[in-house]
Motif scaffolding. Structure first.
Motif, PDB file in Angstrom:
ATOM      1  N   LEU A  11       1.857 129.787  67.542  1.00  0.00           N
ATOM      2  CA  LEU A  11       0.551 129.326  67.068  1.00  0.00           C
ATOM      3  C   LEU A  11       0.503 129.285  65.541  1.00  0.00           C
ATOM      4  O   LEU A  11      -0.033 128.334  64.947  1.00  0.00           O
ATOM      5  CB  LEU A  11      -0.536 130.257  67.613  1.00  0.00           C
ATOM      6  N   ALA A  12       1.095 130.309  64.889  1.00  0.00           N
ATOM      7  CA  ALA A  12       1.132 130.323  63.422  1.00  0.00           C
ATOM      8  C   ALA A  12       1.960 129.161  62.885  1.00  0.00           C
ATOM      9  O   ALA A  12       1.597 128.527  61.879  1.00  0.00           O
ATOM     10  CB  ALA A  12       1.703 131.646  62.934  1.00  0.00           C
ATOM     11  N   ALA A  13       3.062 128.873  63.559  1.00  0.00           N
ATOM     12  CA  ALA A  13       3.897 127.752  63.130  1.00  0.00           C
ATOM     13  C   ALA A  13       3.154 126.435  63.278  1.00  0.00           C
ATOM     14  O   ALA A  13       3.240 125.552  62.409  1.00  0.00           O
ATOM     15  CB  ALA A  13       5.190 127.721  63.936  1.00  0.00           C
ATOM     16  N   GLN A  14       2.397 126.287  64.352  1.00  0.00           N
ATOM     17  CA  GLN A  14       1.622 125.057  64.539  1.00  0.00           C
ATOM     18  C   GLN A  14       0.536 124.913  63.470  1.00  0.00           C
ATOM     19  O   GLN A  14       0.334 123.829  62.927  1.00  0.00           O
ATOM     20  CB  GLN A  14       1.005 125.057  65.939  1.00  0.00           C
ATOM     21  N   ARG A  15      -0.159 126.030  63.188  1.00  0.00           N
ATOM     22  CA  ARG A  15      -1.189 125.979  62.145  1.00  0.00           C
ATOM     23  C   ARG A  15      -0.568 125.690  60.775  1.00  0.00           C
ATOM     24  O   ARG A  15      -1.121 124.899  59.994  1.00  0.00           O
ATOM     25  CB  ARG A  15      -1.954 127.302  62.117  1.00  0.00           C
ATOM     26  N   LEU A  16       0.566 126.339  60.502  1.00  0.00           N
ATOM     27  CA  LEU A  16       1.221 126.102  59.219  1.00  0.00           C
ATOM     28  C   LEU A  16       1.717 124.672  59.121  1.00  0.00           C
ATOM     29  O   LEU A  16       1.638 124.045  58.046  1.00  0.00           O
ATOM     30  CB  LEU A  16       2.383 127.082  59.044  1.00  0.00           C
ATOM     31  N   GLN A  17       2.205 124.123  60.226  1.00  0.00           N
ATOM     32  CA  GLN A  17       2.647 122.736  60.231  1.00  0.00           C
ATOM     33  C   GLN A  17       1.486 121.793  59.922  1.00  0.00           C
ATOM     34  O   GLN A  17       1.630 120.838  59.148  1.00  0.00           O
ATOM     35  CB  GLN A  17       3.245 122.393  61.598  1.00  0.00           C
ATOM     36  N   ALA A  18       0.316 122.087  60.499  1.00  0.00           N
ATOM     37  CA  ALA A  18      -0.859 121.257  60.226  1.00  0.00           C
ATOM     38  C   ALA A  18      -1.265 121.351  58.755  1.00  0.00           C
ATOM     39  O   ALA A  18      -1.612 120.347  58.119  1.00  0.00           O
ATOM     40  CB  ALA A  18      -2.021 121.679  61.125  1.00  0.00           C
ATOM     41  N   LYS A  19      -1.202 122.574  58.184  1.00  0.00           N
ATOM     42  CA  LYS A  19      -1.538 122.746  56.772  1.00  0.00           C
ATOM     43  C   LYS A  19      -0.539 122.028  55.868  1.00  0.00           C
ATOM     44  O   LYS A  19      -0.922 121.421  54.857  1.00  0.00           O
ATOM     45  CB  LYS A  19      -1.590 124.230  56.427  1.00  0.00           C
ATOM     46  N   VAL A  20       0.736 122.092  56.222  1.00  0.00           N
ATOM     47  CA  VAL A  20       1.764 121.421  55.421  1.00  0.00           C
ATOM     48  C   VAL A  20       1.570 119.912  55.463  1.00  0.00           C
ATOM     49  O   VAL A  20       1.679 119.221  54.432  1.00  0.00           O
ATOM     50  CB  VAL A  20       3.168 121.814  55.919  1.00  0.00           C
ATOM     51  N   ASP A  21       1.257 119.381  56.630  1.00  0.00           N
ATOM     52  CA  ASP A  21       1.018 117.939  56.738  1.00  0.00           C
ATOM     53  C   ASP A  21      -0.198 117.522  55.913  1.00  0.00           C
ATOM     54  O   ASP A  21      -0.176 116.486  55.225  1.00  0.00           O
ATOM     55  CB  ASP A  21       0.817 117.559  58.201  1.00  0.00           C
ATOM     56  N   ALA A  22      -1.272 118.331  55.993  1.00  0.00           N
ATOM     57  CA  ALA A  22      -2.469 118.019  55.209  1.00  0.00           C
ATOM     58  C   ALA A  22      -2.177 118.109  53.715  1.00  0.00           C
ATOM     59  O   ALA A  22      -2.647 117.284  52.925  1.00  0.00           O
ATOM     60  CB  ALA A  22      -3.600 118.970  55.593  1.00  0.00           C
ATOM     61  N   PHE A  23      -1.392 119.132  53.323  1.00  0.00           N
ATOM     62  CA  PHE A  23      -1.040 119.275  51.913  1.00  0.00           C
ATOM     63  C   PHE A  23      -0.187 118.110  51.443  1.00  0.00           C
ATOM     64  O   PHE A  23      -0.349 117.635  50.306  1.00  0.00           O
ATOM     65  CB  PHE A  23      -0.303 120.593  51.693  1.00  0.00           C
ATOM     66  N   ARG A  24       0.709 117.634  52.304  1.00  0.00           N
ATOM     67  CA  ARG A  24       1.548 116.498  51.916  1.00  0.00           C
ATOM     68  C   ARG A  24       0.698 115.256  51.683  1.00  0.00           C
ATOM     69  O   ARG A  24       0.892 114.530  50.689  1.00  0.00           O
ATOM     70  CB  ARG A  24       2.578 116.217  53.007  1.00  0.00           C
ATOM     71  N   THR A  25      -0.261 115.011  52.573  1.00  0.00           N
ATOM     72  CA  THR A  25      -1.152 113.866  52.387  1.00  0.00           C
ATOM     73  C   THR A  25      -1.955 113.997  51.098  1.00  0.00           C
ATOM     74  O   THR A  25      -2.083 113.048  50.312  1.00  0.00           O
ATOM     75  CB  THR A  25      -2.100 113.736  53.579  1.00  0.00           C
ATOM     76  N   ARG A  26      -2.504 115.206  50.885  1.00  0.00           N
ATOM     77  CA  ARG A  26      -3.274 115.443  49.677  1.00  0.00           C
ATOM     78  C   ARG A  26      -2.398 115.318  48.433  1.00  0.00           C
ATOM     79  O   ARG A  26      -2.822 114.778  47.398  1.00  0.00           O
ATOM     80  CB  ARG A  26      -3.891 116.844  49.746  1.00  0.00           C
ATOM     81  N   LYS A  27      -1.163 115.801  48.546  1.00  0.00           N
ATOM     82  CA  LYS A  27      -0.224 115.749  47.423  1.00  0.00           C
ATOM     83  C   LYS A  27       0.071 114.296  47.033  1.00  0.00           C
ATOM     84  O   LYS A  27       0.034 113.942  45.846  1.00  0.00           O
ATOM     85  CB  LYS A  27       1.069 116.456  47.798  1.00  0.00           C
ATOM     86  N   GLU A  28       0.356 113.469  48.001  1.00  0.00           N
ATOM     87  CA  GLU A  28       0.657 112.074  47.706  1.00  0.00           C
ATOM     88  C   GLU A  28      -0.549 111.353  47.119  1.00  0.00           C
ATOM     89  O   GLU A  28      -0.407 110.512  46.218  1.00  0.00           O
ATOM     90  CB  GLU A  28       1.133 111.364  48.981  1.00  0.00           C
ATOM     91  N   THR A  29      -1.747 111.699  47.605  1.00  0.00           N
ATOM     92  CA  THR A  29      -2.956 111.083  47.057  1.00  0.00           C
ATOM     93  C   THR A  29      -3.145 111.480  45.594  1.00  0.00           C
ATOM     94  O   THR A  29      -3.456 110.639  44.735  1.00  0.00           O
ATOM     95  CB  THR A  29      -4.178 111.505  47.881  1.00  0.00           C
ATOM     96  N   ILE A  30      -2.968 112.779  45.311  1.00  0.00           N
ATOM     97  CA  ILE A  30      -3.128 113.258  43.932  1.00  0.00           C
ATOM     98  C   ILE A  30      -2.077 112.631  43.028  1.00  0.00           C
ATOM     99  O   ILE A  30      -2.368 112.226  41.891  1.00  0.00           O
ATOM    100  CB  ILE A  30      -3.058 114.790  43.892  1.00  0.00           C
ATOM    101  N   LYS A  31      -0.841 112.544  43.501  1.00  0.00           N
ATOM    102  CA  LYS A  31       0.218 111.954  42.689  1.00  0.00           C
ATOM    103  C   LYS A  31      -0.077 110.484  42.381  1.00  0.00           C
ATOM    104  O   LYS A  31       0.107 110.033  41.239  1.00  0.00           O
ATOM    105  CB  LYS A  31       1.562 112.080  43.414  1.00  0.00           C
TER     106      LYS A  31
END
Length: 264
Positions: free
Chosen positions: A117-137
């Motif tokens: 469950l922690a891995a799934q939640r962390l995966q969701a956070k990483v995906d969201a961060f990647r999207t946010r990261k690309e938008t900010i860049k």
């Protein structure tokens, strides 16, 4: 010492702030999150491996327990109660081991579920961060390009500032050379400066040369008219008489005025 330390930290912070690129920082943070996610996944895999090993051990113990029970039944059927008692005693020992392994298996199963469950939640956070990261860049890159274009148009950028200064220096030097050339021409025309080549003339000499040139032109014009009107006789008369009309009068005036200018 405290003040020096504060100044040093302030200088270092300012230098780091100039050197920092938000896009690189975001990429580094994303890389760290991926490494953390990879560690969690490895933890889930390790726990699952341990759980699977316990399941294999439980299967072996259950098989041994079933085998001992079968042996006890056979021994009792043959009238060997002692052998049957021994088989049941061993089965009881295996039962305790099976209970302990089942408890460990349940613990590992619970831990595996938590890590999954922690891995799934962390995966969701990483995906969201990647999207946010690309938008900010993308936004930062667009803002940086817009800023550079604005600085280029306004002339406050470093490159355009150098070009503007070079143009200003060229214009200043050109204006200075033009002013110097005009001043030299004025001084030569007024006679304040001597021309060693003899090519420049003062205003008086230039005016006299112009008048003499005009008189020669008028004389030649009258001569050509005489040639066209009267033929060779008129041409000889015009030449011997020194010209007629306005051209002759103008030449006579110049002969009378020339001694005055020479005397002056």
């Amino acid at each position: 010492m405290k003040r020096m330390g504060m100044i040093f930290r302030a200088k270092a912070n300012k230098a780091l702030d100039r050197a920092e690129d938000p896009r690189e920082t975001l990429d580094y943070s994303y890389q760290k999150q991926l490494e953390l996610l990879q560690k969690v996944r490895r933890g889930v895999a390790d726990v699952a491996t341990s759980r699977k090993r316990l399941e294999l051990q439980l299967n072996q113990l259950n098989n041994q327990s079933a085998k001992l029970e079968d042996q006890g039944k056979k021994a009792l059927a043959l009238g060997r109660e002692d052998l049957a008692r021994e088989a049941l005693t061993r089965k009881a020992g295996l039962a305790q081991q099976i209970a302990d392994l089942q408890q460990q298996h349940e613990t590992l199963q619970t831990e595996e579920n938590k890590l999954t469950l922690a891995a799934q939640r962390l995966q969701a956070k990483v995906d969201a961060f990647r999207t946010r990261k690309e938008t900010i860049k993308a936004t930062y890159t667009a803002a940086q390009a817009q800023t550079r274009i604005g600085e280029a148009f306004s002339g406050i950028s470093e490159e355009m500032g150098d070009v503007g200064m070079a143009i200003q220096r060229a214009e200043d030097k050109t204006a200075q050379l033009q002013a110097r050339a005009g001043a030299i021409d004025e001084l030569l025309a007024s006679g304040a400066l001597d021309d060693p080549t003899g090519t420049s003339k003062d205003d008086l000499t230039a005016e006299l040369d112009r008048i003499a040139g005009n008189a020669d032109v008028e004389f030649e014009l009258e001569r050509m008219k005489a040639e066209l009107a009267g033929g060779p006789a008129a041409q000889r008369q015009a030449i011997e008489g020194g010209g007629t009309g306005a051209a002759a009068d103008e030449r006579q005036d110049q002969r009378q005025e020339s001694p005055k200018f020479d005397k002056q």
